[in-house]
Design a protein around this motif. Structure first.
Motif, PDB file in Angstrom:
ATOM      1  N   PHE A 352      49.435  32.064  36.608  1.00 56.39           N
ATOM      2  CA  PHE A 352      48.898  32.532  37.897  1.00 56.39           C
ATOM      3  C   PHE A 352      47.365  32.557  37.831  1.00 56.39           C
ATOM      4  CE2 PHE A 352      50.232  35.133  41.698  1.00 56.39           C
ATOM      5  CZ  PHE A 352      48.983  35.493  42.156  1.00 56.39           C
ATOM      6  N   LEU A 353      46.837  33.002  36.695  1.00 56.96           N
ATOM      7  CA  LEU A 353      45.383  33.132  36.536  1.00 56.96           C
ATOM      8  C   LEU A 353      44.917  32.383  35.284  1.00 56.96           C
ATOM      9  CD1 LEU A 353      45.091  36.970  37.306  1.00 56.96           C
ATOM     10  CD2 LEU A 353      44.462  35.087  38.824  1.00 56.96           C
ATOM     11  N   PRO A 354      45.014  31.038  35.296  1.00 55.03           N
ATOM     12  CA  PRO A 354      44.685  30.295  34.066  1.00 55.03           C
ATOM     13  C   PRO A 354      43.217  30.418  33.667  1.00 55.03           C
ATOM     14  CG  PRO A 354      45.091  28.795  35.891  1.00 55.03           C
ATOM     15  CD  PRO A 354      45.426  30.159  36.385  1.00 55.03           C
ATOM     16  N   HIS A 355      42.345  30.842  34.606  1.00 50.72           N
ATOM     17  CA  HIS A 355      40.917  30.941  34.271  1.00 50.72           C
ATOM     18  C   HIS A 355      40.587  32.252  33.557  1.00 50.72           C
ATOM     19  CE1 HIS A 355      41.444  32.941  38.138  1.00 50.72           C
ATOM     20  NE2 HIS A 355      40.308  33.598  37.929  1.00 50.72           N
ATOM     21  N   ILE A 356      41.560  33.179  33.450  1.00 48.88           N
ATOM     22  CA  ILE A 356      41.277  34.446  32.746  1.00 48.88           C
ATOM     23  C   ILE A 356      41.971  34.412  31.383  1.00 48.88           C
ATOM     24  CG2 ILE A 356      41.480  36.970  32.818  1.00 48.88           C
ATOM     25  CD1 ILE A 356      41.454  36.849  35.838  1.00 48.88           C
ATOM     26  N   GLN A 360      40.939  38.962  28.280  1.00 47.06           N
ATOM     27  CA  GLN A 360      40.437  39.662  29.474  1.00 47.06           C
ATOM     28  C   GLN A 360      41.593  40.138  30.369  1.00 47.06           C
ATOM     29  OE1 GLN A 360      37.475  37.191  31.383  1.00 47.06           O
ATOM     30  NE2 GLN A 360      36.303  36.955  29.499  1.00 47.06           N
ATOM     31  N   PHE A 361      42.769  40.223  29.825  1.00 47.62           N
ATOM     32  CA  PHE A 361      43.939  40.867  30.449  1.00 47.62           C
ATOM     33  C   PHE A 361      44.301  40.336  31.850  1.00 47.62           C
ATOM     34  CE2 PHE A 361      41.586  43.907  27.755  1.00 47.62           C
ATOM     35  CZ  PHE A 361      42.488  43.955  26.700  1.00 47.62           C
ATOM     36  N   PRO A 362      44.725  39.065  31.923  1.00 47.63           N
ATOM     37  CA  PRO A 362      45.076  38.504  33.240  1.00 47.63           C
ATOM     38  C   PRO A 362      46.192  39.270  33.967  1.00 47.63           C
ATOM     39  CG  PRO A 362      45.739  37.028  31.435  1.00 47.63           C
ATOM     40  CD  PRO A 362      44.874  38.080  30.836  1.00 47.63           C
ATOM     41  N   ASN A 433      41.315  32.293  42.477  1.00 47.19           N
ATOM     42  CA  ASN A 433      40.099  31.905  41.747  1.00 47.19           C
ATOM     43  C   ASN A 433      39.024  32.982  41.785  1.00 47.19           C
ATOM     44  OD1 ASN A 433      41.263  29.549  41.037  1.00 47.19           O
ATOM     45  ND2 ASN A 433      40.457  28.400  42.816  1.00 47.19           N
ATOM     46  N   HIS A 434      39.147  33.918  42.762  1.00 43.87           N
ATOM     47  CA  HIS A 434      38.136  34.991  42.849  1.00 43.87           C
ATOM     48  C   HIS A 434      38.452  36.161  41.929  1.00 43.87           C
ATOM     49  CE1 HIS A 434      36.377  32.914  46.169  1.00 43.87           C
ATOM     50  NE2 HIS A 434      37.517  32.922  46.834  1.00 43.87           N
ATOM     51  N   LEU A 435      39.673  36.195  41.374  1.00 45.82           N
ATOM     52  CA  LEU A 435      40.040  37.348  40.533  1.00 45.82           C
ATOM     53  C   LEU A 435      39.315  37.270  39.190  1.00 45.82           C
ATOM     54  CD1 LEU A 435      42.166  37.848  42.709  1.00 45.82           C
ATOM     55  CD2 LEU A 435      43.810  38.295  40.914  1.00 45.82           C
ATOM     56  N   LYS A 436      38.922  38.466  38.708  1.00 50.08           N
ATOM     57  CA  LYS A 436      38.167  38.509  37.445  1.00 50.08           C
ATOM     58  C   LYS A 436      38.926  39.319  36.410  1.00 50.08           C
ATOM     59  CE  LYS A 436      33.573  37.763  39.222  1.00 50.08           C
ATOM     60  NZ  LYS A 436      33.598  38.009  40.676  1.00 50.08           N
ATOM     61  N   GLY A 437      38.586  39.065  35.143  1.00 54.23           N
ATOM     62  CA  GLY A 437      39.231  39.779  34.040  1.00 54.23           C
ATOM     63  C   GLY A 437      38.679  41.187  33.878  1.00 54.23           C
ATOM     64  N   LEU A 438      39.207  41.901  32.878  1.00 55.03           N
ATOM     65  CA  LEU A 438      38.820  43.291  32.631  1.00 55.03           C
ATOM     66  C   LEU A 438      38.457  43.467  31.158  1.00 55.03           C
ATOM     67  CD1 LEU A 438      41.994  44.496  34.444  1.00 55.03           C
ATOM     68  CD2 LEU A 438      39.766  45.258  35.218  1.00 55.03           C
ATOM     69  N   THR A 439      37.751  44.535  30.887  1.00 53.95           N
ATOM     70  CA  THR A 439      37.481  44.869  29.495  1.00 53.95           C
ATOM     71  C   THR A 439      37.850  46.340  29.271  1.00 53.95           C
ATOM     72  OG1 THR A 439      35.812  44.882  27.764  1.00 53.95           O
ATOM     73  CG2 THR A 439      35.027  45.390  29.953  1.00 53.95           C
ATOM     74  N   ILE A 440      38.208  46.677  28.020  1.00 51.18           N
ATOM     75  CA  ILE A 440      38.650  48.050  27.743  1.00 51.18           C
ATOM     76  C   ILE A 440      37.452  48.957  27.475  1.00 51.18           C
ATOM     77  CG2 ILE A 440      39.841  49.467  26.011  1.00 51.18           C
ATOM     78  CD1 ILE A 440      41.970  47.420  25.800  1.00 51.18           C
ATOM     79  N   LEU A 454      39.884  50.902  31.743  1.00 54.21           N
ATOM     80  CA  LEU A 454      39.250  49.580  31.714  1.00 54.21           C
ATOM     81  C   LEU A 454      38.174  49.493  32.779  1.00 54.21           C
ATOM     82  CD1 LEU A 454      42.682  49.113  31.593  1.00 54.21           C
ATOM     83  CD2 LEU A 454      41.829  47.000  30.672  1.00 54.21           C
ATOM     84  N   LYS A 455      37.426  48.395  32.761  1.00 50.14           N
ATOM     85  CA  LYS A 455      36.512  48.125  33.887  1.00 50.14           C
ATOM     86  C   LYS A 455      36.445  46.613  34.131  1.00 50.14           C
ATOM     87  CE  LYS A 455      32.101  47.869  31.661  1.00 50.14           C
ATOM     88  NZ  LYS A 455      30.930  48.344  31.178  1.00 50.14           N
ATOM     89  N   PRO A 456      36.201  46.226  35.374  1.00 53.36           N
ATOM     90  CA  PRO A 456      36.182  44.784  35.676  1.00 53.36           C
ATOM     91  C   PRO A 456      34.961  44.091  35.072  1.00 53.36           C
ATOM     92  CG  PRO A 456      36.130  46.121  37.685  1.00 53.36           C
ATOM     93  CD  PRO A 456      35.969  47.054  36.543  1.00 53.36           C
ATOM     94  N   LEU A 457      35.147  42.852  34.662  1.00 57.17           N
ATOM     95  CA  LEU A 457      34.010  42.055  34.161  1.00 57.17           C
ATOM     96  C   LEU A 457      33.272  41.476  35.351  1.00 57.17           C
ATOM     97  CD1 LEU A 457      35.973  40.371  31.277  1.00 57.17           C
ATOM     98  CD2 LEU A 457      33.922  41.773  30.970  1.00 57.17           C
ATOM     99  N   GLU A 458      31.996  41.315  35.203  1.00 54.41           N
ATOM    100  CA  GLU A 458      31.188  40.825  36.335  1.00 54.41           C
ATOM    101  C   GLU A 458      31.430  39.343  36.618  1.00 54.41           C
ATOM    102  OE1 GLU A 458      29.836  42.613  38.565  1.00 54.41           O
ATOM    103  OE2 GLU A 458      30.509  44.342  37.382  1.00 54.41           O
ATOM    104  N   ASN A 459      31.573  38.547  35.546  1.00 52.88           N
ATOM    105  CA  ASN A 459      31.833  37.128  35.818  1.00 52.88           C
ATOM    106  C   ASN A 459      32.766  36.521  34.777  1.00 52.88           C
ATOM    107  OD1 ASN A 459      30.092  36.764  33.580  1.00 52.88           O
ATOM    108  ND2 ASN A 459      28.361  36.942  34.990  1.00 52.88           N
TER     109      ASN A 459
END
Ligand SMILES: Cc1ncc(COP(=O)(O)O)c(C=O)c1O
Length: 459
Positions: A352-356, A360-362, A433-440, A454-459
């Motif tokens: 679903f989210l191959p770019h994450i 980065q926890f898709p 494509n607009h969805l972004k990964g997360l970091t712990i 967690l918090k969202p990654l900027e890019n």
């Protein structure tokens, strides 16, 4: 009918609160982007689990009023015992307040350090209870059961070769029991065939090893047998269940699934000596043998639920409601685990989210977006839940599958709710494509997915 209508009408309603996107953005931020930390009141459609979330029938609610709260020998206990014996056919019936206590009682009584317990795939609590007793929880599911694309009709089956190898390499003395989980929750709610159960039973008997079922979703499994296995199309669900359990020596059960109740479970078995030992332990940790941590009224609700769950129109609707959601997603090209299982639809978050990347926890990114955009709660079964550090290499090991589970509570949501969920996911898929990964930001050492922030990654 391709998809049968709900075989019930609504007599009592529980209003669900709608929230705005701004409110949900604030709530998810406050919860550290962890859906377990969101108050349930602020969720529109809750697909976190099918466990303990069922709607009871008028007959079950009426049963609550018939609760006999005597400490010993409550009349509801006798009804409960008679019902369990009628369906499952084992001699002894030990009530517990939920499934994992039945597992704890069984394993703490029969396992010793170094023992091995084969299963198709151990559910988390089963694995944890085996390992807590310093034994090894061994998964022996067929290879198709690990392939999200395989359409094999009984992906929950045990691989007889893997099982034979385990008996040969560990020795039957180190295998105090074999288990079969019906349906196989950790493998996507996939069923086990009667033929496979018969073969496992024959092998277990040959080596003198008891066979136990993890029977949480037994009725759903029996319905799949009726639909998919030759020779069972004209049998009732009760007949199928009785035959299935006749091949085993006992079962553990969380009634929070196919008991159609919000709390309860049991252990049922034939071995009288073992039953006596377990009952003594039950009295120590749960309560007297005729209530096992439950109120009399709970026992009554389970007895009635266990009979209702065998009704074919109920099961037909139940299994097809799950399929309905799965097919709506497939029609939009959304990657899901196939075929659709009994209690849940699993989205393949890697595709679903191959770019994450998994780091980065898709799966988590997907459930956060689904909540923020639509107020729907799902659960991640991927790298947040399972990634861990390899002790030897120090590297992070990611799980093979990165899934998002949409578990459907029994008799709670209508088909229109399912359409809402499917449309919400389709909308996300279009904008994936607009969805972004997360970091712990914070994670405890064990079972981190419950309390991590967690918090969202900027890019
Ligand atoms: C297959 C399976 N076994 C055991 C359990 C544990 O049951 P409980 O949550 O009642 O302790 C569950 C719960 O989800 C389950 O799905």
């Amino acid at each position: 009918m391709k998809f049968p209508a709900e075989p019930f009408r609504i007599k009592v309603v529980e209003p669900i609160k709608t929230t705005t996107k701004e409110e949900r953005e604030r709530l998810i931020k406050e919860a550290g982007y962890n859906l377990f930390l969101i108050p349930a009141e602020s969720i529109f459609i809750d697909l976190l689990t099918d466990s303990g979330t069922s709607a009871m029938s008028d007959n079950q609610w009426a049963g609550l009023m018939m609760g006999d709260e005597s400490y010993a020998g409550s009349k509801n206990y006798y009804h409960f015992k008679e019902t369990v014996q009628h369906i499952f056919g084992f001699k002894h019936v030990i009530p517990t307040h939920q499934g994992r206590v039945a597992e704890n009682l069984l394993f703490s009584t029969i396992l010793k350090e170094g023992d091995v317990v084969p299963n198709n795939i151990h559910f988390d609590t089963t694995r944890a209870n085996v390992e807590h007793n310093k034994a090894k929880a061994l998964d022996c599911v067929i290879d198709e059961g690990l392939d999200p694309e395989s359409e094999y009709p009984f992906k929950g089956n045990l691989d007889i070769k893997k099982l034979e190898n385990a008996i040969e390499s560990y020795g039957k003395e180190r295998i105090p029991l074999i288990m079969i989980t019906i349906t196989n929750n950790s493998g996507g709610g996939q069923p086990v065939s009667m033929e496979n159960i018969r073969s496992v039973s024959a092998l277990a008997k040959k080596h003198g090893i008891p066979l136990f079922f993890d029977a949480c979703r037994f009725a759903e499994n029996c319905y799949f047998i009726k639909q998919r296995e030759k020779g069972y199309e004209n049998k009732s669900i009760l007949e199928i269940a009785r035959e299935l359990f006749s091949y085993g020596d006992g079962c553990t059960m969380s009634a929070k699934k196919d008991g159609l109740v919000n709390i309860g479970g049991f252990l049922s078995l034939n071995d009288s000596k073992l039953s006596e030992e377990i009952t003594n332990m039950l009295i120590l940790i749960e309560g007297f043998s005729t209530y096992g941590g439950l109120a009399g009224r709970d026992l009554e609700a389970i007895s009635r639920g266990l009979r209702e769950v065998l009704q074919e129109d109920y099961l037909e609707f139940r299994i097809n409601q799950t399929r309905y959601l799965g097919e709506m997603l497939m029609e939009q090209g959304i990657p899901i685990v196939k075929p659709v299982g009994g209690h849940a639809v699993y989205i393949d978050a890697k595709r679903f989210l191959p770019h994450i990347p998994q780091s980065q926890f898709p799966g988590q990114a997907l459930i956060v977006a689904l909540y923020t955009e639509a107020g729907v709660r799902a659960v991640e079964i991927g790298s947040l839940m399972f990634a861990h550090n390899d002790q030897e290499s120090g590297k992070t090991v990611y799980p093979e599958l990165e899934l998002v589970r949409l578990a459907i509570p029994r008799r709670v949501y209508t088909s229109m709710h399912m359409q809402y969920v499917a449309e919400s996911i389709t909308e996300l898929y279009r904008n994936r494509n607009h969805l972004k990964g997360l970091t712990i930001e914070y994670a405890p050492d064990f079972l981190r997915h419950f309390t991590a922030r967690l918090k969202p990654l900027e890019n």
